[in-house]
Design a protein around this motif. Structure first.
Motif, PDB file in Angstrom:
ATOM      1  N   MET A   1       5.574   3.753   6.161  1.00 46.27           N
ATOM      2  CA  MET A   1       6.490   4.696   6.799  1.00 46.27           C
ATOM      3  C   MET A   1       5.719   5.824   7.452  1.00 46.27           C
ATOM      4  SD  MET A   1       9.570   4.760   4.121  1.00 46.27           S
ATOM      5  CE  MET A   1      10.616   3.346   3.940  1.00 46.27           C
ATOM      6  N   LEU A   2       4.642   6.232   6.810  1.00 49.51           N
ATOM      7  CA  LEU A   2       3.817   7.305   7.388  1.00 49.51           C
ATOM      8  C   LEU A   2       3.052   6.803   8.607  1.00 49.51           C
ATOM      9  CD1 LEU A   2       2.299   8.953   4.209  1.00 49.51           C
ATOM     10  CD2 LEU A   2       3.931   9.954   5.804  1.00 49.51           C
ATOM     11  N   HIS A   3       2.495   5.608   8.507  1.00 54.19           N
ATOM     12  CA  HIS A   3       1.724   5.035   9.612  1.00 54.19           C
ATOM     13  C   HIS A   3       2.338   3.696   9.968  1.00 54.19           C
ATOM     14  CE1 HIS A   3      -1.316   7.951   8.413  1.00 54.19           C
ATOM     15  NE2 HIS A   3      -1.165   7.497   7.189  1.00 54.19           N
ATOM     16  N   PRO A   4       3.364   3.714  10.830  1.00 53.77           N
ATOM     17  CA  PRO A   4       4.127   2.487  11.080  1.00 53.77           C
ATOM     18  C   PRO A   4       3.273   1.325  11.574  1.00 53.77           C
ATOM     19  CG  PRO A   4       5.236   4.375  12.007  1.00 53.77           C
ATOM     20  CD  PRO A   4       3.898   4.853  11.550  1.00 53.77           C
ATOM     21  N   ARG A   5       2.089   1.619  12.134  1.00 51.08           N
ATOM     22  CA  ARG A   5       1.273   0.514  12.637  1.00 51.08           C
ATOM     23  C   ARG A   5       0.205   0.056  11.642  1.00 51.08           C
ATOM     24  NH1 ARG A   5       2.069   0.139  18.294  1.00 51.08           N
ATOM     25  NH2 ARG A   5       3.457   1.823  18.911  1.00 51.08           N
ATOM     26  N   SER A   6       0.226   0.611  10.470  1.00 52.68           N
ATOM     27  CA  SER A   6      -0.857   0.281   9.539  1.00 52.68           C
ATOM     28  C   SER A   6      -0.724  -1.158   9.037  1.00 52.68           C
ATOM     29  CB  SER A   6      -0.828   1.236   8.350  1.00 52.68           C
ATOM     30  OG  SER A   6       0.310   0.980   7.566  1.00 52.68           O
ATOM     31  N   VAL A   7      -1.888  -1.753   8.837  1.00 52.94           N
ATOM     32  CA  VAL A   7      -1.931  -3.093   8.261  1.00 52.94           C
ATOM     33  C   VAL A   7      -2.716  -2.989   6.972  1.00 52.94           C
ATOM     34  CG1 VAL A   7      -2.772  -5.437   8.555  1.00 52.94           C
ATOM     35  CG2 VAL A   7      -1.881  -4.173  10.512  1.00 52.94           C
ATOM     36  N   LYS A   8      -2.132  -3.429   5.885  1.00 49.00           N
ATOM     37  CA  LYS A   8      -2.847  -3.306   4.624  1.00 49.00           C
ATOM     38  C   LYS A   8      -2.509  -4.504   3.760  1.00 49.00           C
ATOM     39  CE  LYS A   8      -3.331  -0.170   0.707  1.00 49.00           C
ATOM     40  NZ  LYS A   8      -4.751  -0.372   0.489  1.00 49.00           N
ATOM     41  N   SER A   9      -3.548  -5.117   3.232  1.00 50.23           N
ATOM     42  CA  SER A   9      -3.258  -6.234   2.341  1.00 50.23           C
ATOM     43  C   SER A   9      -3.394  -5.745   0.900  1.00 50.23           C
ATOM     44  CB  SER A   9      -4.196  -7.405   2.608  1.00 50.23           C
ATOM     45  OG  SER A   9      -5.424  -7.185   1.965  1.00 50.23           O
ATOM     46  N   LEU A  10      -2.546  -6.275   0.025  1.00 49.47           N
ATOM     47  CA  LEU A  10      -2.570  -5.841  -1.367  1.00 49.47           C
ATOM     48  C   LEU A  10      -3.582  -6.660  -2.138  1.00 49.47           C
ATOM     49  CD1 LEU A  10       1.163  -5.345  -2.290  1.00 49.47           C
ATOM     50  CD2 LEU A  10      -0.480  -3.741  -1.364  1.00 49.47           C
ATOM     51  N   ARG A  11      -4.373  -5.987  -2.945  1.00 54.94           N
ATOM     52  CA  ARG A  11      -5.342  -6.709  -3.773  1.00 54.94           C
ATOM     53  C   ARG A  11      -4.944  -6.635  -5.235  1.00 54.94           C
ATOM     54  NH1 ARG A  11      -9.705  -8.457  -1.315  1.00 54.94           N
ATOM     55  NH2 ARG A  11     -10.968  -8.630  -3.188  1.00 54.94           N
ATOM     56  N   PHE A  12      -5.108  -7.754  -5.918  1.00 55.43           N
ATOM     57  CA  PHE A  12      -4.778  -7.797  -7.344  1.00 55.43           C
ATOM     58  C   PHE A  12      -5.710  -8.808  -8.003  1.00 55.43           C
ATOM     59  CE2 PHE A  12      -1.806  -9.188 -10.865  1.00 55.43           C
ATOM     60  CZ  PHE A  12      -1.946  -8.012 -11.586  1.00 55.43           C
ATOM     61  N   GLU A  13      -6.301  -8.434  -9.108  1.00 54.58           N
ATOM     62  CA  GLU A  13      -7.234  -9.295  -9.834  1.00 54.58           C
ATOM     63  C   GLU A  13      -8.345  -9.807  -8.916  1.00 54.58           C
ATOM     64  OE1 GLU A  13      -6.740  -8.850 -12.721  1.00 54.58           O
ATOM     65  OE2 GLU A  13      -4.860  -9.518 -13.585  1.00 54.58           O
ATOM     66  N   GLY A  14      -8.815  -8.920  -8.030  1.00 61.50           N
ATOM     67  CA  GLY A  14      -9.974  -9.282  -7.210  1.00 61.50           C
ATOM     68  C   GLY A  14      -9.665 -10.131  -6.001  1.00 61.50           C
ATOM     69  N   HIS A  15      -8.402 -10.522  -5.820  1.00 56.85           N
ATOM     70  CA  HIS A  15      -8.059 -11.319  -4.649  1.00 56.85           C
ATOM     71  C   HIS A  15      -6.981 -10.597  -3.870  1.00 56.85           C
ATOM     72  CE1 HIS A  15     -10.339 -14.767  -5.978  1.00 56.85           C
ATOM     73  NE2 HIS A  15      -9.811 -14.619  -7.185  1.00 56.85           N
ATOM     74  N   SER A  16      -6.931 -10.861  -2.559  1.00 61.85           N
ATOM     75  CA  SER A  16      -5.824 -10.249  -1.846  1.00 61.85           C
ATOM     76  C   SER A  16      -4.597 -11.143  -2.051  1.00 61.85           C
ATOM     77  CB  SER A  16      -6.172 -10.066  -0.379  1.00 61.85           C
ATOM     78  OG  SER A  16      -5.902 -11.216   0.331  1.00 61.85           O
ATOM     79  N   LEU A  17      -3.455 -10.468  -2.197  1.00 65.88           N
ATOM     80  CA  LEU A  17      -2.237 -11.187  -2.579  1.00 65.88           C
ATOM     81  C   LEU A  17      -1.608 -11.870  -1.383  1.00 65.88           C
ATOM     82  CD1 LEU A  17      -0.462  -8.661  -4.928  1.00 65.88           C
ATOM     83  CD2 LEU A  17      -1.105 -10.973  -5.512  1.00 65.88           C
ATOM     84  N   GLU A  18      -1.138 -13.071  -1.606  1.00 67.41           N
ATOM     85  CA  GLU A  18      -0.350 -13.765  -0.596  1.00 67.41           C
ATOM     86  C   GLU A  18       0.944 -12.990  -0.370  1.00 67.41           C
ATOM     87  OE1 GLU A  18      -0.739 -17.046   0.841  1.00 67.41           O
ATOM     88  OE2 GLU A  18      -2.734 -16.345   0.316  1.00 67.41           O
ATOM     89  N   GLU A  19       1.373 -12.930   0.898  1.00 69.65           N
ATOM     90  CA  GLU A  19       2.672 -12.284   1.160  1.00 69.65           C
ATOM     91  C   GLU A  19       3.774 -13.010   0.388  1.00 69.65           C
ATOM     92  OE1 GLU A  19       3.387  -9.442   2.677  1.00 69.65           O
ATOM     93  OE2 GLU A  19       1.209  -9.195   2.896  1.00 69.65           O
ATOM     94  N   GLN A  20       3.571 -14.316   0.233  1.00 67.59           N
ATOM     95  CA  GLN A  20       4.581 -15.120  -0.454  1.00 67.59           C
ATOM     96  C   GLN A  20       4.734 -14.700  -1.921  1.00 67.59           C
ATOM     97  OE1 GLN A  20       3.598 -19.245  -0.183  1.00 67.59           O
ATOM     98  NE2 GLN A  20       5.515 -19.852  -1.139  1.00 67.59           N
ATOM     99  N   THR A  21       3.604 -14.347  -2.540  1.00 67.35           N
ATOM    100  CA  THR A  21       3.662 -13.904  -3.939  1.00 67.35           C
ATOM    101  C   THR A  21       4.432 -12.595  -4.038  1.00 67.35           C
ATOM    102  OG1 THR A  21       1.479 -14.864  -4.158  1.00 67.35           O
ATOM    103  CG2 THR A  21       2.241 -13.503  -5.966  1.00 67.35           C
ATOM    104  N   ILE A  22       4.133 -11.676  -3.097  1.00 71.90           N
ATOM    105  CA  ILE A  22       4.827 -10.385  -3.112  1.00 71.90           C
ATOM    106  C   ILE A  22       6.321 -10.606  -2.920  1.00 71.90           C
ATOM    107  CG2 ILE A  22       5.020  -8.151  -1.969  1.00 71.90           C
ATOM    108  CD1 ILE A  22       2.076  -8.628  -1.066  1.00 71.90           C
ATOM    109  N   ARG A  23       6.655 -11.489  -1.971  1.00 75.07           N
ATOM    110  CA  ARG A  23       8.061 -11.779  -1.724  1.00 75.07           C
ATOM    111  C   ARG A  23       8.684 -12.383  -2.985  1.00 75.07           C
ATOM    112  NH1 ARG A  23       8.172 -15.573   2.751  1.00 75.07           N
ATOM    113  NH2 ARG A  23       8.716 -17.065   1.142  1.00 75.07           N
ATOM    114  N   GLY A  24       7.918 -13.235  -3.668  1.00 75.29           N
ATOM    115  CA  GLY A  24       8.407 -13.844  -4.899  1.00 75.29           C
ATOM    116  C   GLY A  24       8.759 -12.798  -5.939  1.00 75.29           C
TER     117      GLY A  24
END
Lengths: 481, 452
Positions: A368-391
Motif C-alpha cells: 500500500m505504501l509502495h504500490p509498485r513494489s515487488v517482494k517475495s516472501l521467504r520462509f525456512e530459507g526458501h522463497s514461498l510459492e504464491e500458491q502456498t500463500i494463497r493456500g
C-alpha cells in the motif's frame, strides 16, 4: 475415479482397526473385565469382518490414484473408524448412548480430548486404554501408519499422506513414501517410550504412565482421573509439560537431528516462532495469575503447563483456568487458534501458517505504501510459492466459515452462555479439549444435546483433517464421474 | 541405491520412471515447482526445487551420499557443473548429458576425464546410432545391437499371408536349416519366450538372433530381404539428423535433409557439405514429392513434434517408401502410431533410460558377471541383457541342456572372442564369454539369476 482402490484402502484401514482393538482387549483380559472384553471383541469382529469384506469385494485393477482419491480415502477412513471405534463403549454398557460414544471416539481419534464422561474413574481399564490409544493412532495418522507397515504401498500414496498430515506444505523426508512413514512412526514410538520411562521414574503407575504418554504423544488429552493431571507430583507435571511441547514440534526437525543436521533444524523459523510464542505466553499468564498462588514455582509451573497444553492442543489441565483473570484466559484462547507446528501431532491453525499470515500482512502494508513494489516472501530459507500463500489465506477463510457454522448451531441451543458455546465450538474445532465456562477443565460436554454433539464431532474431524478433505468428500460435484 | 536426477524434462522423467521401477531411491531436482509437483505426484520420489548447480541445494539433498548422480537439464554446461560439484561433494558416480556437437568431438574425452564423469550420454547420438542400424537392415522393424559385435537382436514382422503362419518352431528349423534362434514372439499385447512347440501366426513380431551371414540366407529364403537403404530423406535438421547423416554418408549413402529454418539449414550444410540440404517446410506434401519422396529407400521423420512425425511417416508409407522411421518421444503416441501401421520408431527417452538402467544395475552387480547392455522391450515386459562372464561363474563349463533355467528365460547368443555362437544344447558358457539373455517377468541382476 478409482472407486475400487478407495474401497480397498478404506477396507484395509478398518481391518487395521480390528487389529488395534487387540491391544485394549488384552488389557481388559489382564484386568479381568468381562463386559469390557466382550464389547471390545465384538467391535473387533465387526471391524475384521467389514474390513475383510470391503477388501475382498473390491480388488483394484490398478493402484493409480489422484488427489481426489486421496481425499476420499482419508475422509471415509476417518469417519468409518470413528463409527466402529465407538462400538466397544456402547456394547460394554459403559457409555450406553451411541452418540455420546461417537463423540468420545471422534474426540479420541482427532486428539481433541473433549469428553462427555462425568466420571472417568469408574471406567474399566480396557476401555480407558482404548480411549487413550485412539489418541496415539490418530495423532500421527492412521493411514500413515498403514503406509509404514503394509507391503505394496501405491506409488502415489503421497496424495493420501498430503490429505492426512496437517500443515501448509507436506514433503517427504526420504525419497520413498514408505520409508518416510516408517521414520515418522519410529520417532513417534521412541519419543512415546521415553516419556513412559520418565513418568515411571516419577512414581506414576504403569497403566497411568502408558495412557498419559498416549495422550501426550497424540496431543490428545484423555487421562485417567477426573482432575486430569492436577493430583500428580510437580515432577510429573513438568515431564508432561516438556513432552507436550516436544510433540508440538515438526517431526521433520527430529529427522534432521537424527541425520546430524541439527544446525538446519535449529534454524527453523517455525521452531523459533513456536518457542517465542510459548515463552511469551508463559510469561504473560504467569504475571496475570501471580497473585492467586503462594509460590513463584507453582505460578510458573501452572502457567507453563496450561500454556503448553493449550498451544499443543493437548488439553490436560493442572488448574481450573476458568477461575483465572480474563487476560490469562484471553491468551489461552489465542493459543488455541495458533496450535502447534505443521508436521506435528498438534491441531489448531499451525504456527507456520500464522507466520506466513503475518509476513503476508506486512507485505500488503508495504504494497500500500509502495504500490509498485515487488517482494517475495521467504520462509525456512526458501522463497514461498504464491500458491502456498494463497493456500494459507483460503484455509483461513474456510476455517472461519466452518467455525461460524459450528458456533451458530451450538448457540441455537438454549441454556448455555456465550462463553460456553463459543469456547466449546472453538476448542473442538481446534482439537484442544477443554474450553471456558460450562466446558472448562473441571467440567465436560455431557450437557449438550445430541445434535450439538454430532456437530461438535464433525467439527473435530474438520479440524483434524484440515477441512478440505471432508468438504470435498461431502460435495456432490466430487462424486460426479 | 540412492540416485539423484537433475532436470525433469522428457528424458529426466523417463529416467525417473524406470529407475523407480528398478526400486532405487530417487531424488528429483528441477527449477520449476509445478513440474516437480507433477513428478512427485506420479512417482514415489522426493522432489527438491532449485538449481542443480547450487551448492546449498546439493548439500541439502545429500549429494555426498548419492551412488549415482545424473544431470540431464537442457544445458550441457549446467550438467557438467552440477556433476562436477556432486563429484567433489562425494557422489560415487556421475553422469552428464552433453549433446552439443562442439563438445562431442576430441574434447569430450578431455572433459570427461577432467570432470571425473563416469558416463557421458548424448541422446541424439545414441538415437542416431539406433537409426543407423535400422537403416542398415531395413527388413527389420528394430535392431538391438550388443557390445559383442556380430550379435544382434532383430525384430521381424510376419506379413498377413506369411509362409510361416501356423508353423511350429521345431518344424521351422527343419525347413530352414540355418543357424538362427527365435528368441521372442510378440502377439498383440502378449509376449512369449517360445519353445519348440510354439506355433507362429501371421502378424506376429518375432525377434531373432543369428550371425550376419546366416541371417542373410534366412531372410532371402523367407523372401523378406531388402537391400540396405541408399537414398534417404530426413525431415528436421536436428542434432540427431546431424549425427545420423554423418554416419550414413561415411557408409556411402546419399542423404537429403529438409528443414524450414534457414539458419539451421545453413549450419547443417556447413558442417556436412556432402548432404543435400533443402530449405522448406517438410510438412508440405508437394515439397516432399518434388524432392523425390517416392524414389527414396527410406524416410526418417525427426522434427521436434511427435504429431508431425507420425503424419509425415504415414504419408511417406502411403507413397510406398520401403522403410519409414519416426522419432516418437511420447509413449502414449507410439501405440497410436503402431495402429496406423508404422512399426519402426525410435524414442530418445527409452534409449537413454535403457542405458542408465543398465548402468545402475551394473553398479549393483556381483562379481561373477557384469551387465554390458540392457534393452527393455515391449513396454518393459521383456529385457534383453548382455553379460560378460567372469572367472568362476556358476553357469560356466556346463552344456546348456544341463542348465536348469527359470521359465521364460532364454540364452539368445554367445560371443566368444570374435566369434558369435547361436547356442544349441551342446554349447557351454565359458569364462570371458559375452552372453545374451532374454527374460520375461524376471529381473536379472547377474548371470546366476537365470538358474532355478
Amino acid at each position: 475415479m478409482n472407486r475400487r482402490m478407495i474401497l480397498n484402502t478404506v477396507g484395509k484401514m478398518v481391518l487395521a482397526e480390528g487389529l488395534f482393538l487387540l491391544l485394549p482387549a488384552s488389557v481388559a483380559l489382564i484386568y479381568n473385565e468381562p463386559s469390557g472384553l466382550i464389547g471390545l471383541l465384538i467391535a473387533m469382529a465387526v471391524a475384521l469382518g467389514l474390513g475383510g469384506l470391503m477388501m475382498t469385494a473390491s480388488k483394484p485393477k490398478t493402484d493409480v490414484i489422484y488427489a481426489k482419491e486421496g481425499f476420499f480415502i482419508v475422509s471415509a477412513s476417518w469417519i468409518l473408524l470413528s463409527l466402529i471405534g465407538a462400538l466397544p463403549f456402547v456394547l460394554s454398557g459403559e457409555i450406553p448412548n451411541y452418540i455420546d460414544a461417537l463423540f468420545e471416539t471422534v474426540s479420541g481419534f482427532t486428539t481433541t480430548g473433549a469428553s462427555i464422561l462425568t466420571n472417568v474413574e469408574s471406567m474399566s481399564h480396557g476401555l480407558l486404554f482404548w480411549r487413550s490409544f485412539t489418541h496415539w493412532i490418530g495423532g500421527m495418522g492412521v493411514l500413515v501408519f498403514a503406509m509404514a507397515i503394509l507391503p505394496n504401498v501405491s506409488e502415489r500414496s503421497i496424495h493420501i499422506m498430503r490429505a492426512e498430515m496437517p500443515g501448509p506444505v507436506i514433503g517427504k523426508l526420504v525419497p520413498r513414501i514408505k520409508d518416510t512413514a516408517k521414520i515418522l512412526y519410529l520417532i513417534y514410538i521412541v519419543l512415546t517410550f521415553v516419556q513412559i520411562v520418565f513418568l515411571l521414574a516419577g512414581g506414576m503407575p504403569l497403566f497411568d504412565s502408558v495412557l498419559h504418554a498416549f495422550g501426550t504423544a497424540g496431543t490428545g488429552g484423555f487421562g485417567v482421573k477426573a482432575d486430569s493431571i492436577t493430583s500428580y507430583s510437580p515432577y510429573l507435571q513438568w515431564v508432561i509439560t516438556v513432552f507436550m511441547l516436544i510433540f508440538g514440534i515438526n517431526f521433520n526437525l527430529y529427522y534432521l537431528i537424527l541425520i546430524r543436521r541439527a544446525k538446519t533444524a535449529f534454524k527453523s523459523r517455525e521452531l523459533w516462532a513456536y518457542g517465542i510464542i510459548v515463552a511469551a505466553a508463559i510469561l504473560g499468564v504467569a504475571v496475570s495469575i501471580r497473585s492467586q498462588y503462594p509460590t513463584l514455582e507453582e505460578t510458573v509451573r501452572l502457567s507453563a503447563f496450561q500454556v503448553s497444553s493449550i498451544i499443543t492442543t493437548t488439553g490436560y489441565a493442572t488448574a481450573d483456568f476458568n477461575l483465572w483473570p480474563s487476560f490469562a484466559k484471553g491468551i489461552l484462547i489465542l493459543l488455541m487458534f495458533v496450535g502447534g507446528c505443521a508436521g506435528s501431532t498438534a491441531g489448531g491453525f499451525k504456527v507456520s501458517r500464522v507466520v506466513i499470515l503475518f509476513k503476508q500482512i506486512r507485505r500488503e502494508v508495504q504494497h500500500m505504501l509502495h504500490p509498485r513494489s515487488v517482494k517475495s516472501l521467504r520462509f525456512e530459507g526458501h522463497s514461498l510459492e504464491e500458491q502456498t500463500i494463497r493456500g494459507v489465506l483460503s484455509y483461513l477463510s474456510i476455517y472461519l466459515v466452518c467455525f461460524g457454522a459450528i458456533f451458530l448451531v451450538l448457540s441455537a441451543e438454549s441454556g448455555f452462555d456465550f462463553e460456553t458455546t463459543f469456547t466449546a465450538s472453538f476448542t473442538c474445532f481446534n482439537n484442544v479439549g477443554p474450553g471456558l465456562g460450562g466446558v472448562g477443565p473441571a467440567s465436560n460436554f455431557a450437557a449438550f444435546s445430541p445434535l450439538s454433539k454430532l456437530v461438535l464431532s464433525g467439527g473435530m474431524l474438520l479440524g483434524r483433517l484440515e477441512i478440505f478433505p471432508l468438504i470435498i468428500f461431502f460435495s456432490p460435484s466430487a462424486w460426479r464421474k | 541405491m540412492k540416485i539423484i536426477v537433475v532436470g525433469c524434462g522428457k528424458i529426466g522423467t523417463a529416467l525417473i520412471e524406470s529407475l523407480v521401477a528398478e526400486d532405487h531411491d530417487v531424488v528429483a531436482i528441477d527449477k520449476s515447482p509445478s513440474i516437480l509437483e507433477e513428478v512427485t505426484n506420479i512417482y514415489d520420489v522426493m522432489g527438491a526445487c532449485g538449481n542443480g548447480t547450487d551448492w546449498d541445494l546439493l548439500v541439502e539433498v545429500e549429494a555426498n551420499t548419492a551412488d549415482l548422480f545424473i544431470a540431464v537439464t537442457d544445458s550441457d554446461e549446467m550438467n557438467m557443473l552440477s556433476c562436477f560439484l556432486a563429484k567433489k561433494l562425494g557422489a560415487k558416480h556421475t553422469v552428464a548429458r552433453i549433446r552439443n556437437p562442439e563438445h562431442n568431438d576430441g574434447s569430450l574425452d578431455f572433459l570427461r576425464r577432467q570432470l571425473e564423469l563416469s558416463l557421458v550420454i548424448n541422446p541424439e547420438r545414441l538415437v542416431a546410432r539406433e537409426l543407423y542400424h535400422m537403416l542398415r537392415l531395413p527388413a527389420a522393424a528394430r535392431v538391438e545391437t550388443f557390445s559383442g559385435r556380430g550379435l544382434e537382436l532383430v525384430e521381424l514382422k510376419l506379413k498377413p499371408d506369411s509362409k510361416l503362419d501356423g508353423m511350429r518352431l521345431m518344424d521351422l528349423r527343419k525347413k530352414y536349416p540355418y543357424n538362427f534362434l527365435i528368441c521372442m514372439v510378440q502377439r498383440e499385447e502378449e509376449v512369449f519366450i517360445p519353445d519348440g512347440h510354439f506355433k507362429l501366426k501371421s502378424g506376429d513380431k518375432i525377434s531373432i538372433t543369428a550371425t550376419p551371414g546366416e541371417r542373410l540366407k534366412l531372410l532371402k529364403s523367407l523372401e523378406i530381404l531388402q537391400k540396405q537403404s541408399r537414398d534417404i530423406m530426413i525431415v528436421g535438421a536436428s542434432n540427431t539428423a546431424y549425427y545420423l547423416t554423418k554416419m550414413l554418408i561415411n557408409g556411402g549413402s546419399a542423404v537429403k535433409v529438409i528443414d524450414k529454418d534457414k539458419a539451421r539449414c545453413k549450419n547443417f550444410s556447413e558442417s556436412l557439405p556432402e548432404a543435400v540440404v533443402i530449405h522448406g517446410d517438410g510438412a508440405k506434401q508437394e515439397l516432399l514429392l518434388e524432392e523425390g519422396l517416392s524414389n527414396m529407400d527410406a524416410f526418417v521423420a525427426l522434427t521436434g513434434m511427435v504429431e508431425q512425425n507420425i503424419l509425415l511417416s504415414y504419408f511417406a508409407a502411403s507413397h510406398q517408401v520401403p522403410k519409414v522411421i519416426s522419432k516418437i518421444n511420447r509413449d502414449e503416441f507410439s501405440h497410436m502410431a503402431e495402429q496406423l501401421g508404422l512399426d519402426s520408431m525410435v524414442s530418445p527417452r527409452k534409449t537413454v533410460a535403457n542405458i542408465l538402467v543398465r548402468y545402475a544395475r551394473a553398479l549393483e552387480n556381483s562379481m561373477d558377471s557384469s551387465v554390458e547392455t540392457l534393452y527393455k522391450l515391449v513396454d518393459g515386459k521383456v529385457e534383453a541383457l548382455e553379460f560378460t562372464v567372469h572367472g568362476d561363474a556358476a553357469v560356466c563349463n556346463i552344456p546348456l541342456r544341463d542348465l536348469k533355467l527359470k521359465s521364460n528365460i532364454l540364452i539368445g547368443g554367445i560371443t566368444r572372442g570374435r566369434k558369435s555362437i547361436i547356442p544349441s544344447g551342446n554349447d557351454a558358457i565359458l569364462p570371458e564369454d559375452k552372453v545374451l539373455i532374454l527374460a520375461a517377468g524376471h529381473r536379472i541382476n547377474n548371470l546366476a539369476d537365470i538358474l532355478e
